[in-house]
Write a protein that holds these residues in place. Structure first.
Motif, PDB file in Angstrom:
ATOM      1  N   GLU A   1       0.574  38.729  -5.060  1.00 16.40           N
ATOM      2  CA  GLU A   1      -0.817  38.879  -4.616  1.00 16.40           C
ATOM      3  C   GLU A   1      -1.702  37.869  -5.344  1.00 16.40           C
ATOM      4  N   LYS A   2      -1.438  37.686  -6.632  1.00 17.81           N
ATOM      5  CA  LYS A   2      -2.198  36.700  -7.405  1.00 17.81           C
ATOM      6  C   LYS A   2      -1.844  35.284  -6.972  1.00 17.81           C
ATOM      7  N   ILE A   3      -0.592  35.064  -6.624  1.00 21.61           N
ATOM      8  CA  ILE A   3      -0.191  33.747  -6.114  1.00 21.61           C
ATOM      9  C   ILE A   3      -0.941  33.451  -4.820  1.00 21.61           C
ATOM     10  N   ARG A   4      -1.003  34.421  -3.934  1.00 23.02           N
ATOM     11  CA  ARG A   4      -1.722  34.225  -2.657  1.00 23.02           C
ATOM     12  C   ARG A   4      -3.191  33.916  -2.887  1.00 23.02           C
ATOM     13  N   SER A   5      -3.769  34.513  -3.935  1.00 22.53           N
ATOM     14  CA  SER A   5      -5.205  34.317  -4.203  1.00 22.53           C
ATOM     15  C   SER A   5      -5.525  32.893  -4.641  1.00 22.53           C
ATOM     16  N   LEU A   6      -4.517  32.130  -5.029  1.00 22.48           N
ATOM     17  CA  LEU A   6      -4.742  30.737  -5.427  1.00 22.48           C
ATOM     18  C   LEU A   6      -4.962  29.827  -4.227  1.00 22.48           C
ATOM     19  N   ASP A   7      -4.683  30.342  -3.043  1.00 16.44           N
ATOM     20  CA  ASP A   7      -4.995  29.659  -1.783  1.00 16.44           C
ATOM     21  C   ASP A   7      -4.273  28.324  -1.636  1.00 16.44           C
ATOM     22  N   VAL A   8      -3.009  28.296  -2.036  1.00 16.09           N
ATOM     23  CA  VAL A   8      -2.146  27.149  -1.759  1.00 16.09           C
ATOM     24  C   VAL A   8      -0.849  27.695  -1.169  1.00 16.09           C
ATOM     25  N   PRO A   9      -0.178  26.935  -0.302  1.00 15.85           N
ATOM     26  CA  PRO A   9       1.103  27.420   0.234  1.00 15.85           C
ATOM     27  C   PRO A   9       2.133  27.563  -0.882  1.00 15.85           C
ATOM     28  N   PHE A  10       3.015  28.540  -0.738  1.00 14.73           N
ATOM     29  CA  PHE A  10       4.067  28.711  -1.739  1.00 14.73           C
ATOM     30  C   PHE A  10       5.385  29.085  -1.061  1.00 14.73           C
ATOM     31  N   TRP A  11       6.463  28.728  -1.743  1.00 12.72           N
ATOM     32  CA  TRP A  11       7.822  28.992  -1.281  1.00 12.72           C
ATOM     33  C   TRP A  11       8.527  29.824  -2.342  1.00 12.72           C
TER      34      TRP A  11
ATOM     35  N   SER B 205       0.856  -1.188   0.000  1.00  9.99           N
ATOM     36  CA  SER B 205       0.000   0.000   0.000  1.00  9.99           C
ATOM     37  C   SER B 205       0.894   1.241   0.000  1.00  9.99           C
ATOM     38  N   LEU B 206       0.473   2.258  -0.723  1.00  8.28           N
ATOM     39  CA  LEU B 206       1.276   3.462  -0.893  1.00  8.28           C
ATOM     40  C   LEU B 206       0.490   4.699  -0.492  1.00  8.28           C
ATOM     41  N   LYS B 207       1.203   5.692   0.033  1.00  2.68           N
ATOM     42  CA  LYS B 207       0.557   6.977   0.314  1.00  2.68           C
ATOM     43  C   LYS B 207       0.791   7.915  -0.865  1.00  2.68           C
ATOM     44  N   ARG B 208      -0.098   8.850  -1.001  1.00  4.61           N
ATOM     45  CA  ARG B 208       0.021   9.842  -2.056  1.00  4.61           C
ATOM     46  C   ARG B 208       0.821  11.034  -1.502  1.00  4.61           C
ATOM     47  N   PRO B 209       2.015  11.320  -2.060  1.00  4.14           N
ATOM     48  CA  PRO B 209       2.806  12.452  -1.561  1.00  4.14           C
ATOM     49  C   PRO B 209       2.191  13.781  -1.966  1.00  4.14           C
ATOM     50  N   ASP B 210       2.539  14.827  -1.239  1.00  2.00           N
ATOM     51  CA  ASP B 210       2.149  16.166  -1.650  1.00  2.00           C
ATOM     52  C   ASP B 210       2.896  16.527  -2.930  1.00  2.00           C
ATOM     53  N   PHE B 211       2.226  17.278  -3.803  1.00  2.00           N
ATOM     54  CA  PHE B 211       2.853  17.696  -5.052  1.00  2.00           C
ATOM     55  C   PHE B 211       3.049  19.206  -5.063  1.00  2.00           C
ATOM     56  N   LEU B 212       4.306  19.638  -5.286  1.00  4.40           N
ATOM     57  CA  LEU B 212       4.648  21.049  -5.411  1.00  4.40           C
ATOM     58  C   LEU B 212       5.131  21.309  -6.836  1.00  4.40           C
ATOM     59  N   ALA B 213       4.492  22.241  -7.505  1.00  8.65           N
ATOM     60  CA  ALA B 213       4.895  22.612  -8.859  1.00  8.65           C
ATOM     61  C   ALA B 213       5.836  23.809  -8.799  1.00  8.65           C
ATOM     62  N   ILE B 214       6.949  23.716  -9.526  1.00  7.59           N
ATOM     63  CA  ILE B 214       7.853  24.858  -9.641  1.00  7.59           C
ATOM     64  C   ILE B 214       7.355  25.730 -10.787  1.00  7.59           C
ATOM     65  N   ILE B 215       7.086  27.000 -10.483  1.00 10.86           N
ATOM     66  CA  ILE B 215       6.523  27.903 -11.496  1.00 10.86           C
ATOM     67  C   ILE B 215       7.352  29.184 -11.558  1.00 10.86           C
ATOM     68  N   SER B 216       7.277  29.849 -12.687  1.00  8.40           N
ATOM     69  CA  SER B 216       8.009  31.107 -12.846  1.00  8.40           C
ATOM     70  C   SER B 216       7.133  32.211 -13.420  1.00  8.40           C
ATOM     71  N   SER B 217       5.825  31.972 -13.466  1.00 10.01           N
ATOM     72  CA  SER B 217       4.904  32.993 -13.947  1.00 10.01           C
ATOM     73  C   SER B 217       3.542  32.778 -13.315  1.00 10.01           C
ATOM     74  N   ASN B 218       2.741  33.834 -13.281  1.00 10.52           N
ATOM     75  CA  ASN B 218       1.393  33.731 -12.737  1.00 10.52           C
ATOM     76  C   ASN B 218       0.508  32.848 -13.602  1.00 10.52           C
ATOM     77  N   ILE B 219       0.726  32.891 -14.916  1.00  8.99           N
ATOM     78  CA  ILE B 219      -0.080  32.057 -15.817  1.00  8.99           C
ATOM     79  C   ILE B 219       0.151  30.583 -15.519  1.00  8.99           C
ATOM     80  N   LEU B 220       1.405  30.198 -15.354  1.00  9.93           N
ATOM     81  CA  LEU B 220       1.707  28.799 -15.064  1.00  9.93           C
ATOM     82  C   LEU B 220       1.174  28.395 -13.694  1.00  9.93           C
ATOM     83  N   ALA B 221       1.270  29.277 -12.726  1.00  8.31           N
ATOM     84  CA  ALA B 221       0.742  28.982 -11.395  1.00  8.31           C
ATOM     85  C   ALA B 221      -0.752  28.711 -11.453  1.00  8.31           C
ATOM     86  N   THR B 222      -1.482  29.561 -12.160  1.00  7.70           N
ATOM     87  CA  THR B 222      -2.932  29.393 -12.276  1.00  7.70           C
ATOM     88  C   THR B 222      -3.278  28.121 -13.033  1.00  7.70           C
TER      89      THR B 222
END
Length: 476
Positions: free
Chosen positions: A272-282, A205-222
């Motif tokens: 500000e737009k990144i924050r509006s997506l309501d996911v944690p970001f680094w 049995s396997l757990k599903r890891p959290d997925f973090l996408a590396i992005i460099s633009s607001n369009i890609l983040a959205t």
């Protein structure tokens, strides 16, 4: 799951190795292994005699011992290499990779994560590149077999990965669409991995890891948060000064007087737009200064991702002689080279004597593509998939329909990155592959340690330095 303040970047091919990731995780932050070229790296470690027995210890814990025994038989040499740099070849990945290569890729990624997680309860992630598509399914499944906690991916648009993680968590067959140049509108090319077909019944049995996408633009983040095939659990917002591959400037490439690409207003990320997506970001890119973590948190970030400082700490996989030479020299000249990478992405290169960063060393290297991770897939006239790389011999590349001008200045990152970690290939003519060192544009923490007379600083030193200003603020 509570998230870390610091993510250790997934640098190069095994610069972010299991030892570095393990140490970072034991310090309460997110240690990350690089999954890039892990099959070849694992095979070369075994051929070199597996000093310390770590690879064999991990293989002993691999759930599928028949495959583990085959890998040991094929690659382990107790006496080590008979001649430095003369390795047994590992097959290159293709649309129809042989079963033995898939097993090796699964097992090698399992081993790297297993060793990083061994003996502590910290979180461990794996970093993969969307651009390197062919091994990614096997790499992901192997990491999940070892209980990886995070998958971090960039260098492309990894929109399909969250759904793949969902399916693998149930040991279900997963498909991934391939980017094939010249594919016709009604054509679709895929690779797939079926755990049951590969390893039979009785799958763990396997757990599903959290997925973090590396992005460099607001369009890609959205796009990632709203249109991915499954849940995107967070974002790593990477600025152009971060090490490794960078996204090309939006609106076309303009070159400055030093030959580097110019990033302008279109490349500014609206947090500000990144924050509006309501996911944690680094935030990533020159955040290894002591004050930067506090600054990132004030901007709404969950923390920062650091690469360069960790790349030069004593636990990293960077070859010790190379690391010592760079730190002893004490000067860090990094260029964003728009031609270096076969991928077409700008790539940051640290100028180091005797490496492919020098024009003479680049010119002296015979053009060869024998690893093939960064090859481009293209549609051949008969409708099948072909493989070409701008860093391969020019005539070969052109014969496959590539443009000669695309070969100019292209460097073999695959072999250069393996040389960085002490696994350089030696050829019949005696030529040894040379390193190609990548780093970010900011060396604040590294310079601080050198200034204080600490040329062999640790991952803990880096973490304490970056957390220091935040702890001081809390105490006040």
């Amino acid at each position: 799951m509570s998230h870390p303040l610091i993510i250790q970047g997934g640098m190069g091919a095994a610069v972010s190795n299991w030892a570095l990731a393990r140490e970072v995780s034991m310090q309460g932050q997110l240690g990350v292994v690089s999954g890039v070229a892990m099959d070849v790296i694992f095979a070369r470690r075994l051929q070199e005699g597996d000093k310390g027995g770590h690879m064999r210890r991990a293989l002993a814990a691999f759930p599928f011992q028949d495959a583990a025994l085959r890998i040991l038989k094929n690659y382990f040499r107790e006496e080590g290499l008979t001649e430095q740099g003369k390795y047994i070849n590992v097959p290159r990945h293709s649309v129809n990779s042989p079963k033995e290569l898939i097993e090796l890729t699964v097992a090698s990624n399992f081993a790297e994560v297993y060793l990083a997680k061994e003996g502590h309860g910290g979180k461990v992630g794996i970093n993969l590149l969307e651009k390197i598509q062919l091994p990614n399914l096997a790499s992901l499944y192997g990491a999940m077999l070892a209980g990886v906690d995070y998958v971090i991916m960039g260098a492309g648009i990894p929109r399909e990965i969250p759904g793949i993680l969902d399916r693998f968590s149930e040991n279900l067959k997963s498909d991934m669409r391939l980017n094939v140049e010249g594919a016709q509108k009604d054509e679709s090319f895929h690779v797939s991995l079926d755990p049951k077909e590969l390893f039979g019944s009785g799958l763990p049995s396997l757990k599903r890891p959290d997925f973090l996408a590396i992005i460099s633009s607001n369009i890609l983040a959205t796009t990632m948060v709203k249109k991915a095939t499954g849940k995107v659990d967070g974002l790593v917002v990477e600025y152009p000064i971060a090490g490794g591959h960078n996204a090309p400037p939006r609106g076309g490439i303009t070159i400055d007087e030093t030959g580097e690409p110019v990033y302008g207003e279109k490349d500014i990320i609206d947090l500000e737009k990144i924050r509006s997506l309501d996911v944690p970001f680094w935030l990533a890119g020159a955040f290894d200064e002591a004050s930067k973590l506090k600054e990132a948190i004030k901007k709404g970030a969950a923390g920062v991702q650091l690469g360069t400082a960790f790349a030069f700490c004593k636990e990293s996989g960077l070859d010790e002689k190379l690391k010592k030479a760079i730190l002893a020299f004490g000067k860090f000249d990094v260029k964003t080279d728009i031609f270096a990478s076969p991928t077409g992405f700008p790539f940051k290169v640290l100028k180091v004597l005797g490496t492919l960063s020098e024009a003479a060393e680049y010119a002296a290297r015979p053009r060869i593509c024998n690893l093939g991770y960064l090859r481009t897939l293209f549609r051949k006239e008969d409708g099948t998939v072909g493989y070409r790389c701008p860093a391969e011999p020019v005539k070969t590349y052109v014969s496959k329909g590539g443009l000669e001008e695309d070969t100019h200045g292209r460097k073999c990152l695959c072999n250069g990155l393996l040389a960085n970690i002490g696994h350089a290939t030696q050829y019949m003519n005696g030529y040894f592959e040379k390193p190609l060192v990548t780093a970010g544009s900011c060396f604040a923490a590294v310079k601080e340690f050198i200034k204080n007379g600490n040329p062999a600083f640790s991952a803990k030193d880096v973490i304490d330095y970056v957390l220091g200003d935040l702890k001081t603020a809390e105490q006040e």
